[in-house]
Design a protein around this motif. Structure first.
Motif: not given
Length: 675
Positions: A647-675
């Motif tokens: 229906p709109n651009l915001f809805t179209a970007l929901l799934v890509p944003a969620f996928t990017v968020a999941l892909s970021s988990v490994a990066l955040i996990s690495d950072i937290r381990k070294q912190d």
């Protein structure tokens, strides 16, 4: 903190009078009370200072000369400690004694005592009291209690038992035996079997290694409270050295039966034993290992170790190479750690232990004890758990893969790596990619109209194993193109995820450019297979087969892209590691981001100095952006199949944003381990 009074202010007669006021000492002779009085020392406490703490092990008894102290107990109620005052102690009273002997029957303090006014105390250490009771053959009950308390303190001071609960400490104390060894007595001989370990209570024990030529040398002199002889119990091998009393000594003896029970029920004890085993090891380089030095682009020397017997390789940094050279079979891990600190000003015992443990596990280093602790029989639940693990994590390994790979490569595979072959493959890849996008709308129409088209999607799942296999075959042929060996290949699955793998570690001995090319060859195989399937879509007449081939190409393209993820141990990360010649690129980049990126005064030179770290994080950002783009494309394809539009651009970007968020988990996990 208590203040020790060096020069005595309380006379011996005053001390004797204080001692004999207690019923448990009233029967002492004048000489005995005089001797006991000389064993005491004077200490003072200021108001508010804690003299003893509830639940601590008893290490001494106190006699109050003057002052006051409050006795309190602590109990837990709704996760809060509740303090309850019990009594006040004044001059002439004691801490830790009652009329018949020790106040504590368990060896631990039953209450906390705090000075409420300035306190002057006479302190009698438990060790001195025990020796006095033993020498004068006094009151057996009090002597037995002192003996138990001393054992508990000694056991608790020994590293493997330092985390024992009080109940377990009591249990162990009742099962340990006392042994007296005159000077010069041999406790056990090198090569003997062993079913006991020993804890030094007093005296000194020398550990001697006997060489094959008949000579011997002193390895160590052990003092209280050191545990020894446990290596035989852990490894189930003969004694690796001789133990002899250097002077009159007392030992506590623990049999294998009780120690194995501790290993099973107290995980912390098992962990500490394994740490102790590794720390005491004297690692020695495996003489069958070959060394291949290589200079990295930044000028640092890297060394590749090759174990020809096991076809294994190991990459060492400059510090790792130094540690490797120290492993001569004579130095302990502590000595190697100190040598590293002197050479590089880096004191890191954990790094040394971790490196040597990995080398030993792969057969590069000898004489390091890494075996699991012996345990009892497995339960039925354990057996079923291990069976399920084998079912859902299954692999088939082809150990002689290099033989048939070499044959296939020589009979035609090498053509693909000629100039003409590369032109052909590049043309196929580009043509296939163009065909893929050209036929997208056609495939959408087919999937909408074909009967039971959902079965095509179901049939895709098993073929993901084929995609993984072809990817690894690309790595394998790339390795053969540079004249290196592929020691093994394999297929399998992990739960529901198909897996394939190729051993390309022989490429570690090759140049950086060749290693990068081999890492890229797997991705290239994905592109070629997907491109070939896309071209077939234009050639085959069957509508079902067209749909099947196009979807297979889509999944193969996505699989190839996923292998570029720099946040995981995949081809993309290995390419970056090889390009920058940084074996620990991800860890180094994470540490740099946390500790140095936010420092003030940053300028271009700072980023140029840390180009590998900056490059890693830029690659991660680019991968996340491309992940969003590809997710958006796949989402658009699915919506076309369903005949839907966002229906709109915001809805179209929901799934890509969620996928990017999941892909970021490994990066955040690495950072937290070294912190």
């Amino acid at each position: 903190m208590p203040t020790s009074i060096e020069s005595a202010t309380i006379s011996i007669p005053e001390r004797q009078a204080l001692i004999q006021a207690f019923p448990c000492f009233s029967g002492l002779s004048s000489d005995q009370s005089d001797h006991l009085a000389t064993l005491m020392r004077e200490v003072s406490y200021t108001p508010g200072e804690v003299v003893v703490t509830q639940d601590e092990l008893v290490d001494s008894v106190y006699f109050i000369v003057n002052g006051e102290a409050e006795v309190s107990t602590f109990s837990e109620y709704k996760k809060k400690l509740i303090k309850t005052p019990v009594a006040m102690l004044r001059a002439g009273e004691s801490i830790g004694l009652n009329d018949s002997g020790f106040f504590s029957s368990t060896g631990k303090r039953t209450a906390t005592v705090t000075a409420t006014a300035k306190l002057l105390l006479l302190v009698l250490d438990l060790k001195n009291l025990h020796a006095f009771l033993e020498k004068n053959k006094l009151e057996s009950g009090m002597y037995a209690a002192a003996e138990q308390m001393l054992r508990m303190r000694l056991i608790k001071q020994s590293l493997p038992f330092s985390k024992l609960t009080h109940e377990r400490l009591l249990w162990l104390c009742e099962r340990i035996e006392k042994l007296t060894m005159p000077a010069g007595t041999e406790i056990f001989h090198q090569g003997d079997p062993g079913d006991k370990c020993y804890l030094v209570r007093s005296g000194k024990i020398e550990i001697i290694a006997e060489e094959k030529d008949g000579s011997s040398h002193l390895l160590a002199v052990l003092k209280p409270p050191t545990l020894f002889g446990e290596a035989t119990l852990v490894t189930q091998q003969p004694r690796n050295a001789t133990a002899r009393a250097q002077e009159d000594s007392q030992l506590l003896v623990l049999s294998f039966e009780y120690l194995s029970d501790l290993w099973e029920k107290e995980q912390k004890v098992a962990d500490m034993f394994m740490t102790l085993m590794v720390d005491r090891s004297r690692p020695e380089r495996n003489p069958e290992v070959s060394e291949y030095p290589r200079t990295a682009p930044d000028g640092q020397t890297l060394v590749i170790l090759k174990n020809a017997a096991t076809a294994r390789y190991f990459k060492l940094s400059q510090e790792g190479w130094f540690i490797w050279q120290q492993m001569n079979g004579k130095q302990t891990l502590l000595e190697i750690t100190m040598a590293l600190a002197n050479q590089y000003q880096v004191f890191s015992p954990n790094m040394v232990v971790a490196l040597i443990s990995k080398l030993a596990a792969s057969g590069f280093v000898l004489h390091v004890s890494l075996g699991a602790l012996p345990t009892g029989k497995k339960t039925v639940l354990d057996l079923w758990r291990s069976r399920l693990q084998r079912i859902f994590d299954f692999r088939i390994i082809f150990k002689q893969a290099d033989v048939w790979l070499t044959r296939i490569y020589n009979q035609g595979g090498k053509f693909l790596f000629t100039r003409l072959g590369q032109v052909f493959l590049a043309t196929l890849s580009l043509s296939g990619l163009a065909a893929f996008f050209m036929t997208e709308n056609h495939i959408v129409h087919l999937l909408k109209t074909l009967h039971a088209s959902w079965l095509i999607l179901v049939c895709m799942l098993p073929l993901m194993l084929l995609t993984a296999a072809l990817h690894e075959l690309g790595h394998a042929f790339g390795t053969k193109a540079y004249g290196r060996q592929v020691h093994c290949m394999g297929l399998g699955w992990n739960w529901i995820r198909p897996i394939a793998f190729t051993d390309t570690t022989d490429m570690w001995l090759d140049t950086r450019g060749h290693r990068i090319a081999v890492n890229l060859s797997g991705l290239y195989a994905n592109v070629l297979v997907a491109g070939f399937c896309s071209i077939l879509v234009l050639l085959v007449p069957s509508l079902y087969l067209q749909s099947f081939l196009w979807l297979f190409a889509l999944m193969t393209y996505i699989k190839g892209f996923a292998m570029l993820n720099p946040a995981q141990d995949m081809d993309g990360y290995f390419i970056m590691m090889d390009y920058f010649e940084r074996p620990r690129l991800r860890q180094d980049a994470t540490v740099w981001l946390i500790r140095k990126f936010h420092r003030p005064g940053k300028h271009a030179a700072h980023f140029l100095k840390h180009l590998p770290e900056v490059g890693y994080w830029l690659a991660c950002l680019v991968f996340l952006v491309l992940t969003a783009v590809i997710t958006l494309y796949v989402q658009g394809f699915v919506l076309k199949l369903l005949g839907m539009h966002p229906p709109n651009l915001f809805t179209a970007l929901l799934v890509p944003a969620f996928t990017v968020a999941l892909s970021s988990v490994a990066l955040i996990s690495d950072i937290r381990k070294q912190d």
